[in-house]
Design a protein around this motif. Structure first.
Motif, PDB file in Angstrom:
ATOM      1  N   ASP A  13     -13.013 -16.154  12.783  1.00 34.87           N
ATOM      2  CA  ASP A  13     -12.870 -17.490  11.794  1.00 34.87           C
ATOM      3  C   ASP A  13     -12.439 -16.489   9.893  1.00 34.87           C
ATOM      4  O   ASP A  13     -11.330 -16.090  11.129  1.00 34.87           O
ATOM      5  N   ASP A  14     -11.980 -17.060   9.815  1.00 34.09           N
ATOM      6  CA  ASP A  14     -10.637 -16.663   8.289  1.00 34.09           C
ATOM      7  C   ASP A  14     -12.247 -15.503   7.413  1.00 34.09           C
ATOM      8  O   ASP A  14     -12.002 -15.163   6.647  1.00 34.09           O
ATOM      9  N   GLN A  52     -16.114 -12.371   2.819  1.00 33.92           N
ATOM     10  CA  GLN A  52     -14.568 -12.624   3.186  1.00 33.92           C
ATOM     11  C   GLN A  52     -13.397 -11.657   2.104  1.00 33.92           C
ATOM     12  O   GLN A  52     -13.246 -11.669   0.914  1.00 33.92           O
ATOM     13  N   ILE A  53     -13.158 -11.355   3.341  1.00 36.28           N
ATOM     14  CA  ILE A  53     -11.595 -10.145   3.050  1.00 36.28           C
ATOM     15  C   ILE A  53     -10.205 -11.100   3.664  1.00 36.28           C
ATOM     16  O   ILE A  53     -10.675 -11.722   4.725  1.00 36.28           O
ATOM     17  N   ILE A  54      -9.204 -11.203   2.549  1.00 40.20           N
ATOM     18  CA  ILE A  54      -7.920 -11.535   2.674  1.00 40.20           C
ATOM     19  C   ILE A  54      -7.616 -10.605   2.046  1.00 40.20           C
ATOM     20  O   ILE A  54      -7.143 -10.223   1.180  1.00 40.20           O
ATOM     21  N   LEU A  55      -6.346  -9.803   2.801  1.00 37.50           N
ATOM     22  CA  LEU A  55      -5.196  -9.110   3.329  1.00 37.50           C
ATOM     23  C   LEU A  55      -3.807  -9.581   3.016  1.00 37.50           C
ATOM     24  O   LEU A  55      -3.179 -10.705   3.378  1.00 37.50           O
ATOM     25  N   ASN A  56      -3.247  -9.196   2.528  1.00 35.36           N
ATOM     26  CA  ASN A  56      -1.908  -9.664   2.765  1.00 35.36           C
ATOM     27  C   ASN A  56      -1.186  -9.369   3.308  1.00 35.36           C
ATOM     28  O   ASN A  56      -1.372  -8.972   3.886  1.00 35.36           O
ATOM     29  N   SER A  57       0.130  -9.784   3.374  1.00 32.28           N
ATOM     30  CA  SER A  57       0.848  -9.486   4.732  1.00 32.28           C
ATOM     31  C   SER A  57       1.384  -8.383   4.619  1.00 32.28           C
ATOM     32  O   SER A  57       1.330  -7.373   4.953  1.00 32.28           O
ATOM     33  N   ASP A  58       1.371  -7.335   3.676  1.00 28.82           N
ATOM     34  CA  ASP A  58       1.595  -5.488   3.471  1.00 28.82           C
ATOM     35  C   ASP A  58       0.054  -5.022   3.241  1.00 28.82           C
ATOM     36  O   ASP A  58       0.518  -3.996   2.716  1.00 28.82           O
ATOM     37  N   ASN A  59      -0.391  -5.139   3.939  1.00 24.90           N
ATOM     38  CA  ASN A  59      -2.564  -4.975   3.998  1.00 24.90           C
ATOM     39  C   ASN A  59      -3.137  -4.417   2.369  1.00 24.90           C
ATOM     40  O   ASN A  59      -3.199  -3.958   2.338  1.00 24.90           O
ATOM     41  N   ILE A  60      -2.345  -5.030   1.370  1.00 19.77           N
ATOM     42  CA  ILE A  60      -2.486  -4.710   0.419  1.00 19.77           C
ATOM     43  C   ILE A  60      -3.617  -6.171  -0.585  1.00 19.77           C
ATOM     44  O   ILE A  60      -3.597  -7.564   0.263  1.00 19.77           O
ATOM     45  N   LEU A  61      -4.791  -5.945  -0.454  1.00 23.57           N
ATOM     46  CA  LEU A  61      -6.271  -6.869  -0.370  1.00 23.57           C
ATOM     47  C   LEU A  61      -5.885  -7.650  -1.757  1.00 23.57           C
ATOM     48  O   LEU A  61      -5.851  -7.846  -2.598  1.00 23.57           O
ATOM     49  N   ASN A  62      -5.886  -8.771  -1.117  1.00 23.60           N
ATOM     50  CA  ASN A  62      -6.197  -9.622  -2.058  1.00 23.60           C
ATOM     51  C   ASN A  62      -6.858 -10.503  -2.721  1.00 23.60           C
ATOM     52  O   ASN A  62      -6.163 -11.461  -3.676  1.00 23.60           O
TER      53      ASN A  62
END
Length: 254
Positions: A247-248, A172-182
């Motif tokens: 999905d997520d 699972q990869i989640i990015l912030n709105s500024d495309n930084i890895l969350n």
């Protein structure tokens, strides 16, 4: 008399040798012609009659129903992950892991394929062997590579910046709105840079295809000798209805 025969044999030998020396064959000219393959060519009735039973049997096998798709499955219905990509990646995971484990005693950690490798939608309705050939027409096999944590980190950066929904399963990869890895998780756990992970992919990508050059840093490579298309067909045979959604597993926060 014997002397005359001897002289005759010597004479014939000389003549034969001279003949062999002067009659060698040389290529003097090459000619060629071109036959245009178009509608002007007439079908051969005898040939069509000969292959008709084989064509009929092949179509029967290709078009026999294996499963059912309740909706169209495509690789264009999501920005970071898609219904088609998720399905194919999950299929590779479920079908290849038993093979890998039987040979090594280890599990596959996750799957990464390429967006461009999926060549067709899966239309709503009956799903057949022909469907699998349309989705995956290439003779690509499933390969499992061992990558250390630092190379996995490079892979995540590639996926973040690629701009394509490359199929993944098990991560699972989640990015912030500024495309930084969350966050980045493998099998529900954070990346361990000291670990080596087993990644299932295709023999095309393991050579750096589609700019996935990080695969060239693999510590080991095991080809399962199992075509991706065959894995898809085997999966179709096991299930009644194909179930997949966007999905997520790879998302960007807003």
């Amino acid at each position: 008399m014997g002397l005359k025969i001897k002289h005759f044999v010597i004479f014939i030998t000389i003549i034969s040798g001279g003949s062999c020396r002067h009659n060698s064959t040389h290529l003097s000219q090459i000619t060629s012609s071109q036959t245009r393959i178009d509608s002007s060519l007439r079908a051969s009735g005898a040939f069509d009659e000969f292959i008709a039973p084989y064509r009929s049997r092949l179509n029967e096998v290709l078009d026999s129903t294996l499963a059912y798709a309740p909706q169209t499955i495509t690789k264009e219905d999501g920005q970071f992950n898609t219904s088609a990509g998720n399905l194919i990646a999950d299929i590779i995971f479920s079908e290849a892991n038993p093979i890998f484990k039987s040979r090594t005693g280890k599990d596959i950690d996750f799957v990464l394929l390429n967006h461009g490798g999926i060549r067709s939608i899966i239309s709503k309705g009956n799903v057949s062997t022909r469907t699998a050939f349309e989705v995956m027409p290439f003779e690509n096999s499933i390969v499992v590579v061992a990558l250390d944590g630092h190379v996995i980190s490079e892979m995540v950066d590639f996926l973040r910046d690629s701009g394509q929904a490359h199929p993944v399963s098990g991560i699972q990869i989640i990015l912030n709105s500024d495309n930084i890895l969350n966050s980045f998780m493998i099998q529900g756990k954070p990346l361990d840079l000291t670990r080596t992970y087993n990644v299932a992919t295709s023999n095309y990508l393991v050579t750096g295809g589609d700019n996935m050059t990080f695969f060239k840093k693999a510590k080991s490579i095991m080809d399962t000798d199992y075509f991706i298309r065959n894995a898809i067909i085997d999966y179709f045979k096991k299930v009644d209805t194909l179930s997949t959604v966007v999905d997520d597993r790879f998302i960007k926060l807003h």
